[in-house]
Design a protein around this motif. Structure first.
Motif: not given
Length: 301
Positions: A284-301
């Motif tokens: 998730y951190a890598f995707l966010k740093n790459n400015q990915a669209n995370l609206k439909s991305v679920n983060l594992l607990e």
């Protein structure tokens, strides 16, 4: 070198006659009908690779004998007088004493059935291969360079530890193939079907990976580096994978689970679609740093 049914038919007939075998006698040794031998020799059908190996053994020829560029000649140097060498060419019998050390590189191969082939290594390098079958073959350790491979079926083949460089792979079937620890370098991979293939430990480097089907593929420790990825929908599980300095165009990750996967210095990553994906915190951190669209991305607990 163009290998086709007419070439093979003529060569079978020539070698058969040289050892005084009838079509019926040859058919008996190959365990087929005389009519099938007749069709081969008339160029109406083509033996598969295992049958060609058997024919080479029976006829006492090297497997290369069946190709167009086989030179049935031997260069001999004679001395007519002292210090006066003369080089001549003499015709020799195509029989060879080596252990079938065949080489199909630098050739044009079409409409041939090589299913079940083994021990290829570099023997197909620098070749044009079209509409051939390689199903259920052991191609482990395969080395290809400057190949054009089109409309071929490799389904069920073991291609692990292979090195495919500067080659064009177009419209091929790689269903259920193993690409474990393979390297694809500076190649164009387009409109291929990799359904249920295993890319664990594989590296796709400086290559175009375009418009291909990748359903139920194993992606584990797989590396994409300086690759152009376009018109691809990735599904399934990605674990310990690596995307670096890649360019993306019309790429989706859909219903995918992405774990411990590295994304860095990628181009046009904002346009990559993530649809109903599940990721861990590091991914998730890598995707966010790459400015990915995370609206439909679920983060594992």
């Amino acid at each position: 070198m163009m290998l086709n049914s007419k070439t093979i038919g003529n060569k079978i007939a020539q070698a058969r006659k040289e050892i005084n075998l009838s079509q019926a006698e040859l058919a008996q040794q190959v365990s087929i009908s005389p009519q099938a031998v007749g069709k081969w020799e008339r160029g109406e059908s083509l033996p598969d690779i295992s049958t060609l190996n058997r024919l080479a053994e029976i006829l006492g020829v090297d497997l290369n004998y069946f190709s167009d560029n086989f030179q049935n000649k031997e260069v001999v140097t004679t001395f007519m007088e002292k210090n006066d060498p003369q080089t001549v060419e003499i015709q020799t019998n195509p029989r060879r004493k080596n252990d079938w050390d065949w080489d199909m590189s630098q050739g044009n191969w079409s409409d041939a059935d090589f299913s079940g082939l083994k021990n290829v290594k570099e023997k197909f390098s620098s070749s044009n291969i079209k509409n051939c079958k390689f199903m259920n073959s052991d191609l482990s350790g395969l080395i290809l360079g400057k190949n054009n491979i089109e409309l071929c079926d490799f389904s069920g083949s073991d291609i692990r530890n292979s090195k495919i460089q500067s080659s064009n792979l177009l419209n091929n079937q790689f269903n259920k193939c193993s690409f474990i620890d393979a390297e694809l370098f500076k190649s164009n991979i387009e409109k291929c079907n990799f359904s249920e293939a295993n890319f664990a430990g594989a590296e796709i480097l400086e290559s175009n990976f375009e418009s291909s089907t990748v359903n139920d593929v194993v992606w584990r420790f797989t590396k994409f580096k300086k690759a152009n990825i376009s018109n691809i929908t990735f599904t399934g599980t990605f674990e310990d994978c690596h995307f670096e300095h890649c360019s993306f165009y019309k790429v989706k990750f859909e219903n995918a689970t992405i774990l411990n996967t590295f994304f860095k210095y990628n181009d046009r990553f904002k346009k990559v679609e993530f649809i109903n994906c599940t990721v861990d915190s590091i991914t998730y951190a890598f995707l966010k740093n790459n400015q990915a669209n995370l609206k439909s991305v679920n983060l594992l607990e």
